[in-house]
Design a protein around this motif. Structure first.
Motif, PDB file in Angstrom:
ATOM      1  N   ARG A  68       0.840  -1.207   0.000  1.00  0.00           N
ATOM      2  CA  ARG A  68       0.000   0.000   0.000  1.00  0.00           C
ATOM      3  C   ARG A  68       0.876   1.258   0.000  1.00  0.00           C
ATOM      4  O   ARG A  68       0.593   2.228  -0.723  1.00  0.00           O
ATOM      5  CB  ARG A  68      -0.927  -0.005   1.207  1.00  0.00           C
ATOM      6  N   PHE A  69       1.930   1.231   0.801  1.00  0.00           N
ATOM      7  CA  PHE A  69       2.831   2.383   0.869  1.00  0.00           C
ATOM      8  C   PHE A  69       3.491   2.633  -0.484  1.00  0.00           C
ATOM      9  O   PHE A  69       3.607   3.786  -0.941  1.00  0.00           O
ATOM     10  CB  PHE A  69       3.892   2.153   1.944  1.00  0.00           C
ATOM     11  N   GLN A  70       3.937   1.571  -1.132  1.00  0.00           N
ATOM     12  CA  GLN A  70       4.587   1.694  -2.428  1.00  0.00           C
ATOM     13  C   GLN A  70       3.644   2.316  -3.461  1.00  0.00           C
ATOM     14  O   GLN A  70       4.038   3.198  -4.230  1.00  0.00           O
ATOM     15  CB  GLN A  70       5.050   0.320  -2.916  1.00  0.00           C
ATOM     16  N   VAL A  71       2.404   1.847  -3.483  1.00  0.00           N
ATOM     17  CA  VAL A  71       1.429   2.363  -4.450  1.00  0.00           C
ATOM     18  C   VAL A  71       1.079   3.811  -4.137  1.00  0.00           C
ATOM     19  O   VAL A  71       1.024   4.668  -5.037  1.00  0.00           O
ATOM     20  CB  VAL A  71       0.162   1.490  -4.459  1.00  0.00           C
ATOM     21  N   GLU A  72       0.838   4.105  -2.876  1.00  0.00           N
ATOM     22  CA  GLU A  72       0.492   5.473  -2.480  1.00  0.00           C
ATOM     23  C   GLU A  72       1.647   6.440  -2.722  1.00  0.00           C
ATOM     24  O   GLU A  72       1.428   7.630  -2.960  1.00  0.00           O
ATOM     25  CB  GLU A  72       0.084   5.497  -1.011  1.00  0.00           C
ATOM     26  N   SER A  73       2.875   5.915  -2.682  1.00  0.00           N
ATOM     27  CA  SER A  73       4.066   6.733  -2.964  1.00  0.00           C
ATOM     28  C   SER A  73       4.367   6.767  -4.454  1.00  0.00           C
ATOM     29  O   SER A  73       5.361   7.379  -4.875  1.00  0.00           O
ATOM     30  CB  SER A  73       5.279   6.186  -2.204  1.00  0.00           C
ATOM     31  N   SER A 114      -6.288   3.387  -8.436  1.00  0.00           N
ATOM     32  CA  SER A 114      -6.102   3.451  -9.890  1.00  0.00           C
ATOM     33  C   SER A 114      -6.806   4.664 -10.483  1.00  0.00           C
ATOM     34  O   SER A 114      -6.287   5.289 -11.424  1.00  0.00           O
ATOM     35  CB  SER A 114      -6.612   2.164 -10.555  1.00  0.00           C
ATOM     36  N   LEU A 115      -7.969   5.015  -9.945  1.00  0.00           N
ATOM     37  CA  LEU A 115      -8.678   6.209 -10.428  1.00  0.00           C
ATOM     38  C   LEU A 115      -7.861   7.467 -10.159  1.00  0.00           C
ATOM     39  O   LEU A 115      -7.753   8.353 -11.014  1.00  0.00           O
ATOM     40  CB  LEU A 115     -10.044   6.317  -9.755  1.00  0.00           C
ATOM     41  N   ARG A 116      -7.259   7.528  -8.976  1.00  0.00           N
ATOM     42  CA  ARG A 116      -6.421   8.678  -8.641  1.00  0.00           C
ATOM     43  C   ARG A 116      -5.177   8.729  -9.518  1.00  0.00           C
ATOM     44  O   ARG A 116      -4.769   9.803  -9.983  1.00  0.00           O
ATOM     45  CB  ARG A 116      -6.019   8.616  -7.169  1.00  0.00           C
ATOM     46  N   ILE A 117      -4.596   7.571  -9.763  1.00  0.00           N
ATOM     47  CA  ILE A 117      -3.380   7.506 -10.582  1.00  0.00           C
ATOM     48  C   ILE A 117      -3.668   7.956 -12.017  1.00  0.00           C
ATOM     49  O   ILE A 117      -2.896   8.731 -12.606  1.00  0.00           O
ATOM     50  CB  ILE A 117      -2.805   6.077 -10.573  1.00  0.00           C
ATOM     51  N   ILE A 118      -4.779   7.483 -12.567  1.00  0.00           N
ATOM     52  CA  ILE A 118      -5.141   7.866 -13.937  1.00  0.00           C
ATOM     53  C   ILE A 118      -5.334   9.368 -14.043  1.00  0.00           C
ATOM     54  O   ILE A 118      -4.932   9.997 -15.038  1.00  0.00           O
ATOM     55  CB  ILE A 118      -6.417   7.122 -14.390  1.00  0.00           C
ATOM     56  N   CYS A 155      -9.013  -5.168 -15.063  1.00  0.00           N
ATOM     57  CA  CYS A 155      -7.915  -5.509 -15.969  1.00  0.00           C
ATOM     58  C   CYS A 155      -8.307  -5.258 -17.423  1.00  0.00           C
ATOM     59  O   CYS A 155      -7.567  -4.629 -18.182  1.00  0.00           O
ATOM     60  CB  CYS A 155      -7.531  -6.967 -15.762  1.00  0.00           C
ATOM     61  N   LEU A 156      -9.470  -5.728 -17.812  1.00  0.00           N
ATOM     62  CA  LEU A 156      -9.940  -5.532 -19.181  1.00  0.00           C
ATOM     63  C   LEU A 156     -10.194  -4.058 -19.481  1.00  0.00           C
ATOM     64  O   LEU A 156      -9.885  -3.575 -20.575  1.00  0.00           O
ATOM     65  CB  LEU A 156     -11.223  -6.338 -19.414  1.00  0.00           C
ATOM     66  N   ALA A 157     -10.761  -3.345 -18.518  1.00  0.00           N
ATOM     67  CA  ALA A 157     -11.056  -1.922 -18.724  1.00  0.00           C
ATOM     68  C   ALA A 157      -9.775  -1.133 -18.997  1.00  0.00           C
ATOM     69  O   ALA A 157      -9.730  -0.295 -19.909  1.00  0.00           O
ATOM     70  CB  ALA A 157     -11.765  -1.356 -17.497  1.00  0.00           C
ATOM     71  N   LEU A 158      -8.728  -1.426 -18.237  1.00  0.00           N
ATOM     72  CA  LEU A 158      -7.467  -0.713 -18.421  1.00  0.00           C
ATOM     73  C   LEU A 158      -6.769  -1.132 -19.713  1.00  0.00           C
ATOM     74  O   LEU A 158      -6.134  -0.309 -20.383  1.00  0.00           O
ATOM     75  CB  LEU A 158      -6.560  -0.956 -17.222  1.00  0.00           C
ATOM     76  N   ARG A 159      -6.867  -2.404 -20.063  1.00  0.00           N
ATOM     77  CA  ARG A 159      -6.304  -2.847 -21.343  1.00  0.00           C
ATOM     78  C   ARG A 159      -6.971  -2.117 -22.500  1.00  0.00           C
ATOM     79  O   ARG A 159      -6.314  -1.704 -23.471  1.00  0.00           O
ATOM     80  CB  ARG A 159      -6.488  -4.360 -21.512  1.00  0.00           C
ATOM     81  N   TYR A 160      -8.281  -1.941 -22.403  1.00  0.00           N
ATOM     82  CA  TYR A 160      -9.030  -1.248 -23.451  1.00  0.00           C
ATOM     83  C   TYR A 160      -8.577   0.202 -23.556  1.00  0.00           C
ATOM     84  O   TYR A 160      -8.358   0.729 -24.655  1.00  0.00           O
ATOM     85  CB  TYR A 160     -10.515  -1.334 -23.140  1.00  0.00           C
TER      86      TYR A 160
END
Length: 251
Positions: free
Chosen positions: A13-18, A56-60, A91-96
């Motif tokens: 979680r820390f790695q992703v949030e960072s 993932s929404l925040r990252i995008i 997974c499919l949504a992001l691939r698309y």
């Protein structure tokens, strides 16, 4: 949850949030998913799905203004994470999204051009997972790849017919109550066609994330099966076969 797993979860979680979205973070996730307490692991996976969908929404949003190459690297990381935790829909949504992004940027950079085989593979995966409308759109994208091809190649006709049949199945399935039955029928026919067509061109998956959502699920199932077999052998040795919960590991 064991202390070790809890620590690995917190580290992930820390790695992703960072925003340390790299191979090291993926290895941490794999160590979490290798936990052998399958009953507790279900809860861990559920927590990971919720966390990653939110992040993932925040990252995008954060990478919206970045270069296409950077965006694609980040999206590929997210695809691989969702593949490992078995979140097929995400997974499919992001691939698309990644395929559409490449298609748009390919106008100025031909290296990002999406091939018909990538669209076809994505369409097949979408249909297998029950996302018929997306499968139909992917088939249409695959067919567009042949519009600029003026070479009279008989092999192209076979591939085009294959895509059209898949599109028809997707359309029928989208309006049918028996989606799974329609998809199963198609894939049975597809296997027969592949065995009977000598000129069949294998569809190659070029994106590293395009098969990961199934690979992640398969790896997890294999781990469960191995664990079940070990427990069964231990139970037979100890004379306590009654304690082996076979059904608990079947999915």
């Amino acid at each position: 949850m064991s202390t070790a797993v809890s620590q690995q979860m917190s580290l992930f979680r820390f790695q992703v949030e960072s925003r340390r979205l790299d191979e090291g973070t993926l290895r941490i996730l794999e160590s979490v998913l290798a936990w052998d307490d399958y009953e507790s692991l279900e809860g861990v996976v559920c927590t990971l799905k919720q966390f990653m969908r939110h992040e993932s929404l925040r990252i995008i949003e954060e990478i919206a203004g970045k270069a296409a190459e950077h965006k694609l690297l980040i999206v590929d990381f997210l695809v691989r994470v969702f593949a490992l935790i078995g979140d097929t829909e995400s997974c499919l949504a992001l691939r698309y999204e990644a395929l559409l992004m490449r298609e748009q940027k390919a106008i100025s950079d031909q290296r990002l051009l999406v091939s018909y085989s990538e669209w076809l593979t994505f369409a097949e995966h979408s249909l297998e997972s029950g996302f018929c409308s997306i499968a139909k759109k992917a088939c249409e994208k695959a067919l567009l790849c042949f519009d600029m091809n003026i070479v009279d190649d008989p092999e192209n006709y076979f591939v085009i017919e294959k895509i059209k049949k898949l599109k028809d199945v997707a359309v029928i399935s989208a309006s049918s109550k028996s989606v799974q039955a329609q998809a199963v029928t198609y894939f049975k026919n597809k296997n027969i066609q592949q065995n009977s067509q000598g000129s069949y061109i294998p569809v190659e998956v070029k994106s590293s994330g395009s098969t990961l959502f199934r690979d992640g699920i398969k790896r997890r199932h294999r781990r469960q099966l191995d664990e079940h077999r070990h427990l069964k052998l231990d139970g037979i040795t100890d004379g306590n076969t009654q304690n082996i919960l076979v059904g608990h590991y079947a999915k």
